[in-house]
Design an enzyme around this catalytic site. Structure first.
Site, short mmCIF file in Angstrom:
data_model
loop_
_atom_site.label_atom_id
_atom_site.label_comp_id
_atom_site.label_asym_id
_atom_site.label_seq_id
_atom_site.Cartn_x
_atom_site.Cartn_y
_atom_site.Cartn_z
N ARG A 61 35.69 30.84 33.43
CA ARG A 61 35.76 32.16 32.80
C ARG A 61 34.65 32.41 31.78
O ARG A 61 34.79 33.24 30.88
CB ARG A 61 37.13 32.37 32.13
CG ARG A 61 38.27 32.33 33.13
CD ARG A 61 39.58 32.68 32.49
NE ARG A 61 40.65 32.63 33.46
CZ ARG A 61 41.93 32.85 33.16
NH1 ARG A 61 42.28 33.14 31.90
NH2 ARG A 61 42.85 32.78 34.10
N LYS A 71 21.47 40.46 32.70
CA LYS A 71 21.88 40.82 34.06
C LYS A 71 21.78 39.60 34.95
O LYS A 71 20.73 38.99 35.07
CB LYS A 71 21.01 41.97 34.61
CG LYS A 71 21.26 43.30 33.92
CD LYS A 71 20.79 44.48 34.75
CE LYS A 71 19.29 44.55 34.81
NZ LYS A 71 18.84 45.82 35.47
N GLU A 119 4.79 43.87 35.01
CA GLU A 119 5.84 44.26 34.07
C GLU A 119 5.29 44.42 32.67
O GLU A 119 5.69 45.32 31.92
CB GLU A 119 6.95 43.21 34.08
CG GLU A 119 7.79 43.18 35.36
CD GLU A 119 8.67 44.41 35.50
OE1 GLU A 119 8.99 45.04 34.47
OE2 GLU A 119 9.05 44.74 36.64
N LYS A 156 11.59 45.19 25.62
CA LYS A 156 12.79 45.08 26.45
C LYS A 156 14.00 44.69 25.59
O LYS A 156 15.11 45.20 25.79
CB LYS A 156 12.59 44.06 27.57
CG LYS A 156 13.83 43.98 28.47
CD LYS A 156 13.57 43.50 29.86
CE LYS A 156 14.82 43.66 30.72
NZ LYS A 156 14.66 43.15 32.09
N GLU A 199 22.85 50.00 30.39
CA GLU A 199 22.06 50.95 31.15
C GLU A 199 22.64 52.37 31.11
O GLU A 199 22.85 53.00 32.15
CB GLU A 199 21.91 50.50 32.62
CG GLU A 199 21.11 49.23 32.76
CD GLU A 199 20.80 48.90 34.20
OE1 GLU A 199 21.66 49.09 35.07
OE2 GLU A 199 19.68 48.45 34.47
N ARG A 222 17.64 52.43 28.69
CA ARG A 222 17.21 51.25 29.46
C ARG A 222 16.56 51.66 30.79
O ARG A 222 15.78 50.91 31.37
CB ARG A 222 18.40 50.33 29.71
CG ARG A 222 18.00 48.94 30.22
CD ARG A 222 19.15 47.96 30.10
NE ARG A 222 18.79 46.65 30.62
CZ ARG A 222 19.58 45.58 30.55
NH1 ARG A 222 20.78 45.67 29.99
NH2 ARG A 222 19.18 44.42 31.05
N ASN A 225 12.44 51.21 34.10
CA ASN A 225 12.29 51.32 35.54
C ASN A 225 11.07 52.15 35.94
O ASN A 225 10.94 52.54 37.11
CB ASN A 225 13.54 51.94 36.16
CG ASN A 225 14.69 50.95 36.22
OD1 ASN A 225 14.52 49.84 36.71
ND2 ASN A 225 15.84 51.36 35.70
N HIS A 274 9.43 51.54 39.22
CA HIS A 274 10.40 50.86 40.08
C HIS A 274 11.02 51.77 41.13
O HIS A 274 11.42 51.29 42.19
CB HIS A 274 11.51 50.23 39.22
CG HIS A 274 11.07 49.00 38.49
ND1 HIS A 274 10.06 49.02 37.56
CD2 HIS A 274 11.51 47.71 38.55
CE1 HIS A 274 9.90 47.80 37.07
NE2 HIS A 274 10.75 46.99 37.65
N HIS A 312 10.47 50.08 44.32
CA HIS A 312 11.58 49.49 45.07
C HIS A 312 11.65 50.05 46.49
O HIS A 312 12.04 49.34 47.44
CB HIS A 312 12.90 49.76 44.35
CG HIS A 312 13.16 48.78 43.24
ND1 HIS A 312 14.11 48.99 42.26
CD2 HIS A 312 12.60 47.59 42.94
CE1 HIS A 312 14.12 47.97 41.42
NE2 HIS A 312 13.20 47.11 41.81
N HIS A 345 7.46 41.39 44.01
CA HIS A 345 8.09 42.49 43.26
C HIS A 345 7.07 43.19 42.36
O HIS A 345 6.97 44.43 42.35
CB HIS A 345 9.24 41.92 42.41
CG HIS A 345 9.79 42.88 41.42
ND1 HIS A 345 10.63 43.92 41.76
CD2 HIS A 345 9.60 42.98 40.07
CE1 HIS A 345 10.96 44.61 40.67
NE2 HIS A 345 10.34 44.06 39.63
#
Length: 1615
Positions: free
Chosen positions: A131, A153, A195, A265, A275, A279, A283, A286, A290, A302
């Site tokens: 947990r 994340k 980035e 960041k 988000e 945030r 992106n 992106h 993406h 990426h």
């Protein structure tokens, strides 16, 4: 070093300073974790790439710190495979089960040491284990440091998508030890920099400026492993950067930019952990990135996809009016400077993704599921400027706007069909002049002082110039005013050799200017040459006059590929010399400007004299001089196009404003003209430096426009639509670039009076043929597609106007030839063409007007839509590939073959043989010369001299090869050795090749030729020694020929002649060569998938010198279908000459090695030059050397050429275009496991190989059996395509070699070593195939009686055993053939049979087919099994053959002096079944007068009758008639015990060949008699072996191991 001795930087996130950065943090990390995150278990998880480098050190430090701290904890380590596949449910389950099995409890801390995959996976395990337990991020890639490790994340992937199952779980610590970056591949470092740059672009312009200006320093801090500071203490160097005082400036800058990125960041995460909105700013890049990544991952990383996405989203911001074009340019340049792609069209992107195409609709489809979207509305982060977004969140953007930016093509809609019509009045300023921008950049960089340059054009061309000047160290550059102003800190003319090639794309101005700049470099550093290159089109654009002038001035310049064109290598030798320089200026004024701009820095004052007639584009020269003078230089104009420039240093003013581009101004002005509206260009007027500023006055006004021009502005009002007038004649020499704009207007003119001429003629623009493309030809072609009549003039173009309503836009659109001016010109025409016009390659406008499409729509009022005519994923074939047609030069095999070469190489002898082989006639150019001029060559030279002879010789050659010449086809034309001495003759020969003909260079060992000529006094030397002549002509021969034949002779006789047997061998080799290059017998292996038989293989030779292993070649090649010559493994002995022209001498060595191989082995040759990265020995960095060697493989007529797909498409396509009959084996060897068999990456490699190759070879590396299973799945998915060789290297990959059935590479025990790890011998492969059920054992029989003492079982079983075949050959003795029915018809394992007496005829009733050979002979001695498909059913058929005649032929023919010219007469003795084979053998060998004798004459006549329809057999009643015959070959088929001897007169005065088919005793009385007479003898046992070998090869389809078979048979025979 203790943790307290380490200097670190900290960043706060979510209220805690848990992000820690520094260098050499191992000890710090361990102590901090143990002291602040106490646990009973520490679980360190990493991957196989990092474990060997860092794992032991971390475990050791953990153990030491625990011990010194008196703490107890268990340490667990787990090493995982790298890559996204690891981030799975299974891996998570496995780790959790492993932990639980080791009683790991909640008192545990996880340490994730790795990139994003490890961090995401371990973080999710920590979030769910017990947990939730603490975990620590130790990111080892830059991308992980600045992105995935921050924010909490965590996730794993599922088949439905990436990161779909996970949790937010914040790490207790994030340790960024920047020393990890030292072992990061450069591409991965760039991946992370995307980035970093993205973050600075949305958040902080000062940080972005650091990234712009610190490219080299940041790269050095990461990628340069050499010590920056020398130190006596090695330990200090190892830990350099741990303490502040040991850090280099480069390390400080690296830490600074990463700290800033991490800080942004961390701030965003702190403010918006889940988000909610802020945030989402992270992106940027992106959304589109993406969308691209989903289509091309993992082929692009990426960060690479994000980089392209950032540029596209910035362009979107610009298109919507929120961002200035300068900012877009800055962002693109910054990303590109770190090695990141900024467009899907880049070469390096194409090389990585192959044929994968990212269609706009496919990208948009992916973008639909972006979590930032609001329902069906897409939200994208838009920039307002560098360092600031439009909103503090992603903004809603319409699909049409996104599509417009993404689309590669633009649909231009006519203003006449617009609801609002065209804008009536427009005012705008055009971008800065490209010509002035490039000149200003160069002058300012060379100048002294600091200058602020404003209104600089931000385009591809100026970017290339800026980048080149930076690489040369010419100046320091920085930006201000949000990129509107460039600050140049001039270097005063000090330059260095760059550490990389200077690449200028298709920028003609930059390339010409920089050519002279490179000669200014005073001296070399560690790089001896400065190399200037460009794209494929730039390499076609001439620069020869400039190079000629500079070389005459003392510059050391070498054209690397093609003389007079880029790329060039400049060797510094004291700077630009100066003095008097003569320059041909009739092609391009840029040559003149190039020398003028650099002239103030010459060693001596420059006097530049322009030659060659009229100077092109004088206004551009005037512009250059005016700008030089504005920076303090003085140019004195003298008569006769002469300029004198004194030495000085440019003095930079404080400010310099670049004038707007007058050529670009022609487009909005022309738009007003064609649409009947008014346009004012505020930046171009009568005071302009540029010739194109007169366009409105001299072109538009005469066409019917109203023109008002002031010093600083130009206003044009067009006539009503359709009422422009033609220009009967206009000279546009002073504004050549503007002719394209005038041309599209001329397309819609109408005459002032009905019936009057409606033609516009534009002249003075010849230089436009050598611009970005041949612009004149391009305009004619594209205008014609609209239905406009246009044609070329000698120095211009002629256009007939047409009514607008009659124009029809081409369906596929306008092809722009990657030329900005064509795109913009046709967009003007498209504004009135009905129904809209597609303009392809829309991005080419960025060369001079990056915002052209934005301005055309928003400022000029022309509606646009994005168009993508490429294929969507759903429209591709099953393999996902798009077929590409390969261009191969067309060969006309009926055109005459021209033979060239040195005197004495055998051009006449071999030329006549070639004519005989091909059925051509023969002509000698010298004989033609003598017949035409009625004099001998010798007398002509003595009378007129060599120069006149060469002129006449060239005339003779041209006459012989002329289209209407009777010698032009079906002739072999032999030339004199000096035919290549003149450029005229060389040009004729090259034209012959281009027209589909063949020029064959004959080569022989030069020492042998000299030795021969010294003895042949009939050949005068004409004054020079052979070595000197050869060294002069060598390169010329090779320049003009498209084929070369090496006439290899092992040596000469004592009197200096080539032995007759050597000539026979040479002619045999030449025959094979000629059959191949003419396409008559290409000797290729049957790789048809429908082929029935054993798998095909080739043996890979690994010898350094074949001359030392000739005796083993036949053994090594036994059973193989082809032989691979590994050119990269050949090593020319050091005692052989190789210094004067090492490249040429090595090529000669390779040619000789190939000829030796062919002399002894008849198998097809696979010619391979393997590079180091592809598991070979050739350099990875010498593409020119690689393809020079490969091109020789084609010229030498190799059946296959292995071509690695890693090289440039230009080199590959050039090879393919000239490959002749050679097949290309396109190969890829994945040594680094980058392209797993179940990945998109291998699909790209397959597509690339399929695009270029006739066969495909893909090689991986297996680490487990699963790798082989994946390979077989891939192989199955490619069935039905081109022949595929698919194997894995390594021991684990051997199964793949066993299963592969198309040209599997094999080794042999007699080779010095294997060519690749895991390679197997042929026998090993066959035995393994048998064990796994792919090669069933077959039974073969000898059927007949008596057969107990037959040699056949020994013969065939030896062959089976040597090749590893599981078959067995046994005896089936029977006096009635019916007893063999079960074996023949019912046994499924029956593989074939030999048939002997008495069943050779009776057995035919069981056969489905009998060959023509067996029918003629009237007997079958061989039965083979063949399987055919009938209506989808596999049907077995029995085929009868007779190999007795083959046994005779194979033994007799090698003993002939020349098998192509056999003896006239032959004699067969006997009349039985073997005599029939003897007659047939003589017939097949070409003996035309065949005699037959038998003691019972009646039987002889009976036999003759049976052959009457095929041949004329003469029966002899007696052998004693001394006048009757003189046989050259005698075949005796009577029993040995007959005691037959022949009358002496039959042996005649010639040395003939006798074959006695009786084989016991081995040497019969007849053979002994013939041997005494000097005849060559063939024993019956030898024929038996040869016919048996022929049977073996029919059954197996393989070349038999003849030597070993013969050894075993003779061994048994003699027992």
């Amino acid at each position: 070093m203790s943790a307290s001795d380490t200097d670190v930087s900290k960043v706060s996130i979510l209220g805690s300073e848990s992000i820690i950065l520094g260098f050499h943090l191992t000890d710090y990390i361990v102590r901090d974790v143990i002291n602040n995150i106490p646990a009973s278990n520490y679980v360190l998880i990493t991957d196989t790439n990092l474990a060997p480098l860092y794992l032991d050190k971390y475990v050791e430090t953990l153990e030491q710190v625990l011990e010194t701290s008196n703490k107890t904890a268990r340490i667990f380590t787990r090493v995982l495979p790298p890559g996204e596949l690891t981030k799975s449910r299974k891996t998570k389950d496995d780790i959790e089960d492993w932990l639980l099995s080791n009683a790991v409890t909640r008192d545990t801390c996880f340490l994730a040491m790795g990139g994003g995959v490890i961090g995401d996976l371990v973080g999710f395990i920590a979030a769910t284990f017990m947990r939730g337990v603490p975990f620590v991020q130790i990111p080892t890639t830059l991308l992980a440091m600045v992105d995935s490790s921050i924010g909490g994340k965590t996730a794993i992937d599922t088949p439905a998508g990436k990161n779909l199952i996970g949790a937010f779980w914040q790490p207790k610590r994030i340790f960024m030890d920047l020393i990890f970056l030292k072992t990061l591949p450069e591409r991965e470092f760039a991946n992370g920099m995307a980035e970093v740059i993205k973050t600075a672009a949305i958040w902080s312009e000062p940080d972005f400026v650091k990234l712009e200006n610190g490219v080299e320093a940041i790269k050095q801090a990461v990628l340069n492993s050499d010590p920056t500071n020398s130190s006596d203490d090695e330990y200090d160097y190892v830990l350099q950067g741990a303490k502040l005082e040991t850090r280099t400036p480069e390390q400080n800058l690296l830490l600074d930019v990463i700290l800033a990125s991490a800080g942004v960041k961390a701030h965003v995460v702190t403010e918006d952990e889940r988000e909610g909105g802020l945030r989402g700013l992270l992106n940027f890049g992106h959304s589109i990135g993406h969308g691209i990544e989903a289509l091309v991952s993992p082929l692009l990383l990426h960060g690479e996809c994000v980089s392209i996405g950032c540029v596209k989203e910035a362009e979107l911001s610009r298109n919507l009016g929120h961002l200035n074009p300068v900012s877009v340019g800055r962002l693109a340049r910054c990303l590109a400077s770190y090695g990141l792609p900024i467009s899907l069209d880049e070469k390096k992107v194409k090389d990585r993704i192959g044929n994968l195409y990212c269609h706009v609709d496919d990208i948009m489809q992916v973008m639909k599921v972006d979590k930032k979207n609001q329902g069906d509305k897409k939200r994208i982060v838009l920039l307002a400027k560098i360092g600031q977004t439009l909103e503090p969140r992603a903004s809603v953007v319409a699909d049409t706007d996104i599509e417009k930016v993404l689309a590669p093509e633009q649909l231009v809609l006519p203003v006449t069909e617009s609801p609002n019509g065209p804008k009536k009045t427009v005012e705008l300023t055009t971008p800065g002049s490209k010509s002035i921008s490039n000149r200003a950049l160069l002058i300012a960089a060379l100048g002294q002082g600091t200058v602020r340059v404003k209104n600089l054009l931000h385009s591809d061309d100026t970017q290339f110039m800026l980048a080149a000047l930076q690489d040369l160290g010419a100046a320091d550059f920085e930006w201000e005013d949000n990129g509107e102003t460039l600050i140049v800190h001039g270097g005063g003319g000090k330059l260095r050799v760059p550490n990389k090639e200077i690449y200028v794309g298709n920028a003609g101005t930059a390339s010409r200017f920089l050519t002279t700049v490179l000669t200014m470099i005073q001296s070399a550093n560690e790089n001896p040459h400065a190399i200037l290159t460009g794209n494929a089109r730039m390499k076609q654009r001439p620069i020869a006059p400039l190079l000629t002038a500079l070389k005459a001035n003392g510059a050391q310049i070498n054209s690397i590929e093609k003389e007079g064109f880029l790329p060039i290598a400049v060797t510094p030798n004291g700077g630009f010399k100066g003095g008097r320089i003569e320059l041909a200026a009739s092609i391009s004024s840029q040559y003149v400007s190039s020398i003028l701009l650099c002239a103030p820095y010459a060693v001596e004052p420059v006097e530049l004299v322009l030659t060659g007639g009229q100077v092109i584009s004088q206004p551009y020269i005037d512009m250059t001089i005016a700008m030089m003078e504005s920076f303090g230089a003085h140019v004195e104009r003298l008569p006769n196009n002469t300029y004198r420039i004194q030495q000085t240093v440019y003095q930079n003013p404080s400010d310099y404003v670049v004038e707007s581009d007058a050529s670009s101004a022609t487009y909005p002005l022309a738009l007003a003209a064609i649409t009947g509206t008014t346009c004012t260009v505020t930046s171009i007027g009568s005071s302009s430096l540029q010739g194109d500023a007169t366009f409105a006055i001299n072109v538009l006004r005469p066409m019917g426009c109203k023109v008002v021009q002031t010093e600083t502005s130009t206003t044009v009002t067009g006539p009503p639509i359709g009422q422009l007038r033609p220009l009967p004649s206009i000279d546009m020499e002073t504004m050549t670039d503007a002719f394209l704009t005038a041309s599209v207007l001329a397309a819609v003119t109408s005459p002032q009076q009905a019936g009057a001429e409606n033609i516009t003629r534009i002249t003075g623009i010849a230089n436009q043929r050598v611009k970005e493309c041949n612009r004149i030809a391009a305009m004619v072609h594209e205008l014609t597609k609209f239905g406009v009549k246009a044609s070329e003039l000698p120095d211009g173009i002629q256009i007939t106007g047409r009514a607008i309503k009659d124009l029809k836009a081409p369906k596929e659109g306008v092809h722009c030839y990657d030329d900005h001016r064509i795109a913009m010109s046709f967009s003007v025409l498209a504004s009135v063409v009905p129904n809209g016009t597609i303009v392809q390659e829309k991005k080419c406008v960025e060369k001079t007007w990056p915002t052209w499409w934005d301005d055309l729509e928003r400022k000029l009022g022309v509606r646009l839509n994005g168009v993508d005519q490429g294929k969507r994923l759903s429209e591709l074939d099953h393999s996902g590939s798009q077929k590409v047609v390969r261009r191969t030069s067309t060969m006309d095999h009926s055109k005459s073959i021209v033979i060239i070469g040195m005197r004495g190489v055998g051009k006449t002898t071999l030329g006549q043989h070639a004519a005989e082989v091909l059925g051509f006639q023969f002509v000698d150019i010298d004989h033609y010369f003598e017949a035409t001029l009625k004099t001998s060559v010798f007398d002509f030279i003595n009378t007129w001299g060599w120069e006149q002879f060469r002129i006449k010789e060239a005339e003779a050659l041209r006459a012989v090869l002329a289209k209407d010449s009777p010698y032009g086809r079906n002739y072999v034309v032999s030339c004199g050795g000096g035919i290549v001495e003149t450029p005229e003759s060389r040009q004729i020969l090259k034209e012959h090749v281009r027209a589909g003909g063949k020029v064959l260079h004959l080569v022989r060992d030069l020492d042998q030729v000299i030795q021969y000529l010294n003895r042949d006094k009939t050949r005068p030397m004409f004054g020079e020694d052979m070595v000197t002549v050869w060294n002069r002509r060598r390169s010329w021969y090779r320049e003009v020929c498209n084929y070369e034949f090496v006439a290899y002779a092992e040596g000469l006789t004592d009197d200096g002649w080539v032995a007759p047997t050597e000539w026979v061998a040479i002619k045999k080799d030449l025959t094979r060569f000629l059959y191949f290059i003419s396409g008559r017998q290409t000797n290729h292996v049957d790789t048809n998938p429908a082929r029935v038989g054993l798998p095909t293989t080739f043996v890979s030779l690994t010898m350094k010198d074949l001359r030392k292993t000739v005796d083993r070649l036949e053994e090594i090649c036994e059973g193989a279908d082809a032989v691979e010559l590994r050119v990269d493994l050949l090593e020319q002995p050091t005692d052989e000459p190789s210094s004067s022209s090492s490249s040429s001498s090595y090529i000669e060595y390779v040619g000789e090695q190939l000829s030796i191989l062919r002399r002894h082995i008849d198998l097809p040759v696979i010619y391979t030059v393997r590079s180091k990265s592809q598991a070979g020995a050739f350099s990875d960095y010498d593409e020119n050397g690689m393809f020079e060697l490969l091109s020789w493989g084609a010229r030498w007529g190799c059946e296959y050429i292995d071509m690695e797909t890693i090289w440039s498409s230009t080199a590959i396509e050039s090879l393919i275009a000239n490959k002749g009959q050679s097949l290309i084996l396109a190969s890829w060897h994945d040594l680094l496991r980058q392209t797993p068999w179940d990945s998109k990456a291998i699909q790209v490699k397959y597509d690339l190989a399929e695009r270029y190759g006739d066969l495909i070879k893909l090689v991986g590396v297996a680490e487990s059996m699963q790798d082989n299973m994946a390979l077989e799945t891939f192989r199955t998915s490619r069935s039905g395509g081109k022949p595929l060789i698919a194997i894995n290297m390594g021991a684990a990959g051997q199964l793949s070699r066993v299963i592969n059935d198309c040209l599997t590479p094999i080794t042999h025990a007699a080779l010095p070593h294997k060519a690749a790890p895991g390679q197997l011998s042929l026998a090993e492969i066959y035995r393994a195939r048998h064990l796994i059920g792919l090669l069933p054992a077959k039974k073969f029989w000898l059927i007949g009686t008596p057969i107990q003492h037959s040699m056949s079982p020994t013969l065939h079983n030896t062959g089976f055993d040597v090749l590893g075949l599981p078959h067995h050959y046994g005896l089936l003795e029977c006096h009635m053939v019916e007893y063999a029915e079960e074996a023949l018809l019912q046994d499924e394992s029956f593989g074939g049979a030999s048939v002997t007496i008495p069943h050779k005829v009776a057995v035919m009733k069981y056969l489905d087919e009998v060959t023509e050979n067996a029918k003629v002979i009237g007997a079958v001695n061989t039965i083979s099994v063949r399987y055919v498909n009938q209506n989808g059913v596999k049907v077995r058929k029995l085929v009868g053959e007779n190999t007795d005649y083959l046994g005779i032929m194979r033994r007799v023919q090698p003993l002939m002096l020349d098998p192509n010219n056999p003896p006239e007469q032959g004699l067969v003795i006997g009349s039985g079944g073997t005599a029939r084979a003897g007659l047939y053998a003589l017939y097949k060998m070409g003996i035309r007068k065949i005699y037959l004798w038998n003691r019972t004459v009646a039987k002889a006549y009976e036999l003759k009758k049976q052959f009457d329809t095929l041949m004329d057999v003469h029966v002899l009643d007696s052998l004693d008639d001394q006048t009757s015959i003189e046989p050259g070959v005698i075949v005796s088929t009577v029993p040995a015990d007959s005691g037959i001897l022949l009358p002496d007169h039959l042996y005649g005065g010639i040395r003939g060949i006798i074959c006695d088919m009786a084989y016991k005793p081995r040497r019969t009385k007849l053979l002994l008699q013939a041997e005494r007479k000097g005849w060559s003898c063939v024993e019956g046992i030898e024929v038996l072996i040869s016919q048996g070998v022929a049977q073996f090869e029919i059954w197996t389809g393989k070349h038999a191991p003849v030597q070993k078979i013969e050894h075993q048979v003779l061994k048994k025979y003699e027992l």
